[in-house]
Design a protein around this motif. Structure first.
Motif, PDB file in Angstrom:
ATOM      1  N   LEU A 253      35.130  11.400  66.690  1.00 39.54           N
ATOM      2  CA  LEU A 253      35.307  11.514  68.274  1.00 39.54           C
ATOM      3  C   LEU A 253      36.336  12.331  68.877  1.00 39.54           C
ATOM      4  N   LEU A 254      36.904  13.160  68.083  1.00 43.90           N
ATOM      5  CA  LEU A 254      37.724  14.061  68.486  1.00 43.90           C
ATOM      6  C   LEU A 254      37.147  15.164  69.387  1.00 43.90           C
ATOM      7  N   GLY A 255      37.715  15.348  70.589  1.00 43.93           N
ATOM      8  CA  GLY A 255      37.608  16.376  71.501  1.00 43.93           C
ATOM      9  C   GLY A 255      36.337  15.837  72.520  1.00 43.93           C
ATOM     10  N   ILE A 256      35.896  14.893  72.459  1.00 42.71           N
ATOM     11  CA  ILE A 256      34.970  14.199  73.522  1.00 42.71           C
ATOM     12  C   ILE A 256      35.653  13.666  74.693  1.00 42.71           C
ATOM     13  N   GLY A 257      35.492  14.061  75.798  1.00 36.83           N
ATOM     14  CA  GLY A 257      36.225  13.659  77.084  1.00 36.83           C
ATOM     15  C   GLY A 257      37.347  14.591  77.189  1.00 36.83           C
ATOM     16  N   ASP A 258      38.149  13.928  78.147  1.00 36.92           N
ATOM     17  CA  ASP A 258      39.408  14.420  78.345  1.00 36.92           C
ATOM     18  C   ASP A 258      40.520  13.909  77.315  1.00 36.92           C
ATOM     19  N   ARG A 259      40.548  12.870  77.055  1.00 36.77           N
ATOM     20  CA  ARG A 259      41.258  11.857  76.128  1.00 36.77           C
ATOM     21  C   ARG A 259      40.707  10.834  75.550  1.00 36.77           C
ATOM     22  N   SER A 260      41.112  10.236  74.602  1.00 37.04           N
ATOM     23  CA  SER A 260      40.587   8.732  74.239  1.00 37.04           C
ATOM     24  C   SER A 260      41.716   7.747  73.702  1.00 37.04           C
ATOM     25  N   GLU A 261      41.560   6.528  73.848  1.00 37.23           N
ATOM     26  CA  GLU A 261      42.508   5.640  73.731  1.00 37.23           C
ATOM     27  C   GLU A 261      41.696   4.632  72.434  1.00 37.23           C
ATOM     28  N   VAL A 262      42.571   4.253  71.240  1.00 35.04           N
ATOM     29  CA  VAL A 262      41.999   3.200  70.339  1.00 35.04           C
ATOM     30  C   VAL A 262      42.858   1.972  70.525  1.00 35.04           C
ATOM     31  N   LEU A 263      41.897   0.891  70.970  1.00 35.38           N
ATOM     32  CA  LEU A 263      42.586  -0.353  71.294  1.00 35.38           C
ATOM     33  C   LEU A 263      42.035  -1.362  69.984  1.00 35.38           C
ATOM     34  N   PRO A 264      42.609  -2.611  69.836  1.00 35.02           N
ATOM     35  CA  PRO A 264      41.912  -3.287  68.829  1.00 35.02           C
ATOM     36  C   PRO A 264      40.674  -3.882  68.926  1.00 35.02           C
ATOM     37  N   ASP A 265      39.934  -3.897  70.014  1.00 35.71           N
ATOM     38  CA  ASP A 265      38.530  -4.186  70.177  1.00 35.71           C
ATOM     39  C   ASP A 265      37.790  -3.196  70.652  1.00 35.71           C
ATOM     40  N   ARG A 266      38.181  -1.962  70.917  1.00 40.21           N
ATOM     41  CA  ARG A 266      37.292  -1.028  71.519  1.00 40.21           C
ATOM     42  C   ARG A 266      38.106   0.413  71.712  1.00 40.21           C
TER      43      ARG A 266
END
Length: 312
Positions: A253-266
């Motif tokens: 998923l690297l580079g998709i959108g401005d940034r990402s957050e990995v949470l326990p459920d999503r």
């Protein structure tokens, strides 16, 4: 000296509240203007309720400067409370008394004549849509009804300022919307509202301005729209993968959108165009169990600022 029509109703500078060695409120600056709805947003333990208790003149200020209506809570608490209504986090109604008796008894604390208490009670119960329950005891009422009685009771002294601490916690969605409508009507009548909440939708619905608190400090301030625009993207793509595999998705998923957050459920991907981001996810042969595109919320702001969600 009391406030003029254009002065701040509440002014706090460097406000501190300590309990022994624990600092609950750590040097915050707040200004609330007449007629606005102002919110303190944050998780449990952020310092919201401690701040409200100082504003409500029931907990002394440890350090800093606090003025309400231009008055000093340490010296003028009685005068301030006479012009203020308070909706506490937990309903403090006498369950063995009727709705009307709860209202009248509370009004007598302000030295309002009994006949006038009854007149105001009738008006306020009509306002909160509980006229038919005036003679009912509190005990069998639903949680939403008890909350409306508490709000009605807090208005019996015709306050200029209403403090609401977690006003809809524990209520079902329908009851929450009824309360939101009543609070919006109060604001239209010129009552200044100050509320605490950890519900981002409530803050977005009710607040003209708000501060986000964490660990006793203010980490952001502005209108809901300003905060979202400043700290998040227009949309968020929520991806749910098989349990326990979210951390394995970083590379694909690297580079998709401005940034990402990995949470326990999503996994959250922040992008101005969520559908385009989802198309890119699929183009990389990454197939989540479910995907949702939604607009950014204040919870995304809080996550960005603190690294955790509001309910952590």
């Amino acid at each position: 000296m009391t406030t003029g029509p254009t002065d701040a109703l509440i002014t706090a500078t460097g406000l501190v509240k300590r309990f022994g060695d624990f600092v609950a409120v750590d040097g915050i600056d707040v200004e609330v203007r007449p007629g606005e709805s102002f919110g303190f947003l944050g998780p449990n333990g952020a310092g919201k309720s401690s701040t409200m208790r100082m504003i409500g003149c029931v907990s002394p200020v440890t350090d800093g400067h606090l003025r309400i209506f231009g008055l000093d809570p340490a010296r003028d608490g009685k005068q301030i409370r006479a012009r203020m209504g308070v909706v506490p986090q937990l309903d403090q109604l006498d369950e063995q008394l009727t709705v009307q008796d709860n209202m009248v008894l509370y009004g007598r604390y302000f030295d309002i004549p009994r006949a006038e208490c009854k007149r105001r009670t009738a008006e306020l119960l009509e306002f909160v849509q509980l006229s038919d329950r005036a003679g009912s005891r509190i005990e069998p009422l639903s949680g939403g009804m008890k909350r409306r009685v508490t709000i009605a009771r807090s208005l019996i002294n015709e306050p200029e300022l209403l403090l609401l601490d977690e006003p809809t916690t524990g209520l079902d969605p329908q009851a929450r919307h009824v309360l939101w409508d009543r609070l919006y009507r109060l604001k239209q009548q010129g009552v200044t509202l100050v509320l605490t909440t950890h519900y981002m939708d409530e803050a977005e619905q009710l607040c003209d301005r708000l501060v986000v608190m964490d660990n006793g400090r203010i980490v952001a301030e502005g209108s809901p729209r300003e905060l979202i625009s400043r700290h998040s993207t227009r949309e968020v793509l929520e991806l749910r993968y098989a349990a326990g595999t979210n951390d394995d998705r970083s590379d694909e998923l690297l580079g998709i959108g401005d940034r990402s957050e990995v949470l326990p459920d999503r996994v959250l991907i922040y992008a101005d165009n969520g559908e385009a981001a989802l198309a890119e996810v699929h183009a990389r042969a990454s197939y989540p169990e479910s995907a949702l595109v939604r607009r950014s919320s204040l919870e995304d702001v809080f996550l960005r600022l603190t690294g955790r969600t509001l309910v952590d």
